[in-house]
Design a protein around this motif. Structure first.
Motif, PDB file in Angstrom:
ATOM      1  N   ARG A  52       0.841  -1.203   0.000  1.00 30.38           N
ATOM      2  CA  ARG A  52       0.000   0.000   0.000  1.00 30.38           C
ATOM      3  C   ARG A  52       0.882   1.262   0.000  1.00 30.38           C
ATOM      4  O   ARG A  52       0.553   2.264  -0.610  1.00 30.38           O
ATOM      5  CB  ARG A  52      -0.925   0.001   1.209  1.00 30.38           C
ATOM      6  N   LEU A  58      -2.155  10.536   4.300  1.00 31.60           N
ATOM      7  CA  LEU A  58      -1.720   9.140   4.435  1.00 31.60           C
ATOM      8  C   LEU A  58      -0.215   9.011   4.191  1.00 31.60           C
ATOM      9  O   LEU A  58       0.450   8.152   4.766  1.00 31.60           O
ATOM     10  CB  LEU A  58      -2.473   8.248   3.441  1.00 31.60           C
ATOM     11  N   LEU A  76      -9.906   3.691  -0.570  1.00 31.24           N
ATOM     12  CA  LEU A  76      -8.868   4.097   0.385  1.00 31.24           C
ATOM     13  C   LEU A  76      -7.720   3.092   0.411  1.00 31.24           C
ATOM     14  O   LEU A  76      -6.547   3.475   0.445  1.00 31.24           O
ATOM     15  CB  LEU A  76      -9.480   4.237   1.788  1.00 31.24           C
ATOM     16  N   LYS A  77      -8.075   1.804   0.377  1.00 30.58           N
ATOM     17  CA  LYS A  77      -7.019   0.779   0.371  1.00 30.58           C
ATOM     18  C   LYS A  77      -6.184   0.879  -0.908  1.00 30.58           C
ATOM     19  O   LYS A  77      -4.965   0.734  -0.878  1.00 30.58           O
ATOM     20  CB  LYS A  77      -7.643  -0.619   0.454  1.00 30.58           C
ATOM     21  N   ILE A 114      -5.614   3.472  -2.804  1.00 25.78           N
ATOM     22  CA  ILE A 114      -4.724   4.633  -2.878  1.00 25.78           C
ATOM     23  C   ILE A 114      -3.662   4.608  -1.781  1.00 25.78           C
ATOM     24  O   ILE A 114      -2.854   5.522  -1.686  1.00 25.78           O
ATOM     25  CB  ILE A 114      -5.496   5.972  -2.856  1.00 25.78           C
ATOM     26  N   GLY A 115      -3.686   3.563  -0.941  1.00 24.22           N
ATOM     27  CA  GLY A 115      -2.580   3.372  -0.016  1.00 24.22           C
ATOM     28  C   GLY A 115      -2.892   3.499   1.454  1.00 24.22           C
ATOM     29  O   GLY A 115      -1.972   3.501   2.277  1.00 24.22           O
ATOM     30  N   ALA A 116      -4.177   3.606   1.831  1.00 22.75           N
ATOM     31  CA  ALA A 116      -4.498   3.724   3.261  1.00 22.75           C
ATOM     32  C   ALA A 116      -4.132   2.430   3.994  1.00 22.75           C
ATOM     33  O   ALA A 116      -4.507   1.349   3.543  1.00 22.75           O
ATOM     34  CB  ALA A 116      -5.979   4.021   3.440  1.00 22.75           C
ATOM     35  N   PRO A 117      -3.395   2.540   5.105  1.00 22.14           N
ATOM     36  CA  PRO A 117      -3.059   1.328   5.862  1.00 22.14           C
ATOM     37  C   PRO A 117      -4.289   0.793   6.610  1.00 22.14           C
ATOM     38  O   PRO A 117      -5.271   1.526   6.792  1.00 22.14           O
ATOM     39  CB  PRO A 117      -1.991   1.809   6.839  1.00 22.14           C
ATOM     40  N   ALA A 141      -5.874   2.855   9.397  1.00 25.26           N
ATOM     41  CA  ALA A 141      -6.769   3.961   9.026  1.00 25.26           C
ATOM     42  C   ALA A 141      -8.188   3.440   8.824  1.00 25.26           C
ATOM     43  O   ALA A 141      -9.165   4.088   9.223  1.00 25.26           O
ATOM     44  CB  ALA A 141      -6.261   4.628   7.756  1.00 25.26           C
TER      45      ALA A 141
END
Lengths: 234, 376
Positions: free
Chosen positions: A83, A115, B292-293, B295-298, B301
């Motif tokens: 991610r 983020l 969200l996942k 685009i990189g949300a851990p 989050a």
């Protein structure tokens, strides 16, 4: 010219034995900085699978993949934080923009920067800069539901550019737009590719935008039609 | 960026309505706990009112609250003469229906000897009983004003004083009469019945009481005195602690279990409701979570988004519910005691329930494939 996406023998299959389906069969492909590349092909040809592999969403079954100079797959993921990889190196643009409805236009861009660990003021300034660049700055405080399709897609492009990724993956970005707006979106993507030295990969069926690609590759049954290098447009 | 807060703001109307619903549910849970506390407090209030150390009752009984007890009034003198007893008084207890201005009021009548142990601890309005007959002190909860005349049995009494918050374990307001009046009310038969009893040669006796209470001198042992009374005086005896424990186990125990079960059921219902609400809220956001996942949300989050919303839901619902009950407590027919410790404990339970209830939504959200964000 610098290759931002390098794929060697990249394959993906689902299932095993009699139920095995080869979605991609040993693909070799280089996509260079500043180029806008179209991925074409009939349904089930492997376009989405290829986008998912380059986006580090789905793990390849075999092969080798380098993104922005970093080998990320070599028979297995070379990074555990995929991610983070996506956040830093890849921008996504979707068919239906996929803006978060409970965030304002500006916050939809700020969230990506947040983020990535950018400060609030810094994130807000960058969001403002991108919205102005894509000529939707006056809508910064609005909700996505208050935008037209073309405006929403511009905001989605702004979000994809937030962390200055070198690779931009777009999945049918013009499918929900009329010809005029589709042309505007593609011109924006060309502008981004040229000015930010990014590789833009667009999966599409939309014939009205074919003339906006620097090169096109046609996928058929999991292989590139016309050889390993694909079909390059002049 | 707090995603949970922004999502709540976006769907504020629905969130507020959900909080109000949960507030009512948690308010009922808190009121059940308050009713239980009130029940125990009311029950103990009656036992604690005489401020005695020892209860002397009929031999072989656990009177006067758990079982019936009748002993001669002169047992008081016997107890008062014992070494270690500082003072003693006699008491009668009975439930009676009073008639005031054509309105019935159910009272728990305590008979005592003015000037001796056993009267009301404090009179909030008016004065204590000063005359030998026909005066009464009632609790405010009876709704009978000072100076009012009310009929009890065959006599009419004047309200000379009012107490505050004095009720029995059933929630009936306490009323205090002189011992003589109370004995007549409890033991004396009406004219025809008394004549029949006399014809059978049974003179009967009204000179009986339900219990003798004693306050001990400093250093005297209630247990040793109770043991001595049981062995040598042919009477029953209970220490104050024993009487309180007996009352709680025999009189309040079933109510405690009933309320406890009801409270546990309501908490379980609250947990299911919170879980369903959080799960539905999560399901509504599946596409956003996938985006969200992608685009990189851990994961933290995503988990934060769900758990924070569950906690906000529980926190606001609980606060509203507690405020509602605090405002409404005095309007309940029975006493509702909301202790800060109970409120805090329920708050902690709600927090745990919220986190546990959000796990189903979290589990589902973490399994969402980011690829779902792609395509139509």
């Amino acid at each position: 010219m610098e290759a931002l996406v390098e794929l060697r023998g990249l394959a993906k299959h689902y299932g095993d034995g009699a139920t095995r389906v080869d979605a991609l069969r040993g693909l070799d492909l280089d996509i260079h900085a500043g180029r806008v590349v179209g991925l074409l092909g009939p349904s089930g040809s492997g376009k989405s699978t290829l986008l998912n592999l380059i986006g580090a969403i789905v793990e390849p079954s075999a092969g080798w993949m380098r993104l922005d100079g970093e080998v990320v797959y070599d028979g297995g993921w070379r990074r555990t934080d995929l991610r983070r990889l996506r956040l830093e190196k890849i921008g996504f643009i979707f068919q239906f923009h996929n803006l978060i409805p409970f965030l304002s236009v500006s916050e939809n861009i700020e969230v990506v920067l947040d983020l990535a660990g950018r400060g609030r003021a810094d994130a807000r300034a960058r969001a403002r800069e991108l919205l102005d660049y894509l000529e939707v700055g006056e809508h910064a405080g609005r909700r996505p539901s208050q935008l037209s399709g073309g405006q929403a897609q511009r905001v989605a492009i702004a979000r994809a550019l937030a962390n200055r990724p070198r690779i931009i993956l777009a999945d049918e970005p013009t499918a929900a737009l009329d010809s005029q707006r589709a042309g505007i979106v593609m011109d924006l993507l060309r502008k981004v590719a040229a000015e930010q030295r990014a590789a833009v990969i667009v999966v599409t069926h939309d014939e009205k935008i074919f003339d906006r690609f620097d090169e096109m590759h046609v996928l058929r049954d999991g292989s590139l039609d016309g050889g390993a290098a694909g079909e390059a447009m002049p | 960026m707090n995603l949970a807060l922004r999502d709540i703001r976006h769907r504020l109307g629905r969130f507020v309505l959900t909080c109000v619903g949960l507030a009512l549910l948690l308010g009922v849970v808190l009121s059940m706990i308050g009713i239980y506390r009130g029940l125990v407090d009311d029950a103990l209030l009656l036992v604690r009112a005489p401020a005695a150390d020892l209860w002397v009752v009929e031999a072989g009984t656990l009177g006067p609250f758990a079982e019936s007890s009748r002993i001669p009034k002169d047992a008081r003198e016997t107890v008062a003469r014992l070494e270690g007893v500082a003072e003693a008084g006699v008491l009668t207890f009975q439930t009676a229906e009073a008639d005031h201005d054509g309105r019935k009021a159910r009272l728990y009548v305590v008979g005592y000897e003015p000037g001796r142990l056993g009267g009301p601890a404090a009179v909030a309005e008016g004065r204590p009983i000063a005359r030998a007959h026909y005066e009464i002190v009632v609790d405010r909860r009876a709704g009978i004003p000072l100076g009012a005349r009310l009929r009890l049995g065959s006599e009419t009494f004047t309200v000379v004083g009012r107490t505050a918050g004095q009720v029995d374990s059933g929630g009936n307001p306490l009323a205090y009469l002189t011992l003589k009046d109370a004995q007549e009310l409890q033991f004396e038969l009406d004219g025809a019945a008394a004549r029949n009893q006399a014809l059978r040669g049974d003179a009967g006796s009204v000179n009986q009481v339900n219990a003798v209470v004693a306050r001990l001198a400093p250093g005297a042992s209630p247990d040793r005195l109770a043991e001595g009374i049981r062995r040598w005086k042919h009477l029953g005896a209970l220490t104050q602690d024993g009487q309180e424990a007996l009352l709680l186990t025999s009189v309040v125990q079933k109510a405690r279990r009933q309320i406890g079960l009801f409270t546990a059921t309501l908490l379980a219902v609250s947990a299911v409701v919170i879980a369903l609400i959080v799960y539905t809220m999560t399901m509504d956001k599946m596409r956003e979570i996938a985006t969200l996942k992608l685009i990189g949300a851990p994961d933290r989050a995503i988990v934060g988004l769900i758990v924070q919303q569950a906690l906000a839901l529980g926190g606001i619902g609980f606060t509203l519910g507690a405020a509602l009950i605090a405002l409404a407590a005095d309007h309940f027919p029975r006493r509702v005691i909301i202790l800060p410790a109970d409120t805090l404990a329920l708050g902690a339970v709600v927090a745990v329930v919220c986190v546990a209830a959000s796990l189903m939504g979290v589990r589902y959200a973490l399994r969402v494939d980011p690829a779902q964000a792609l395509g139509g």
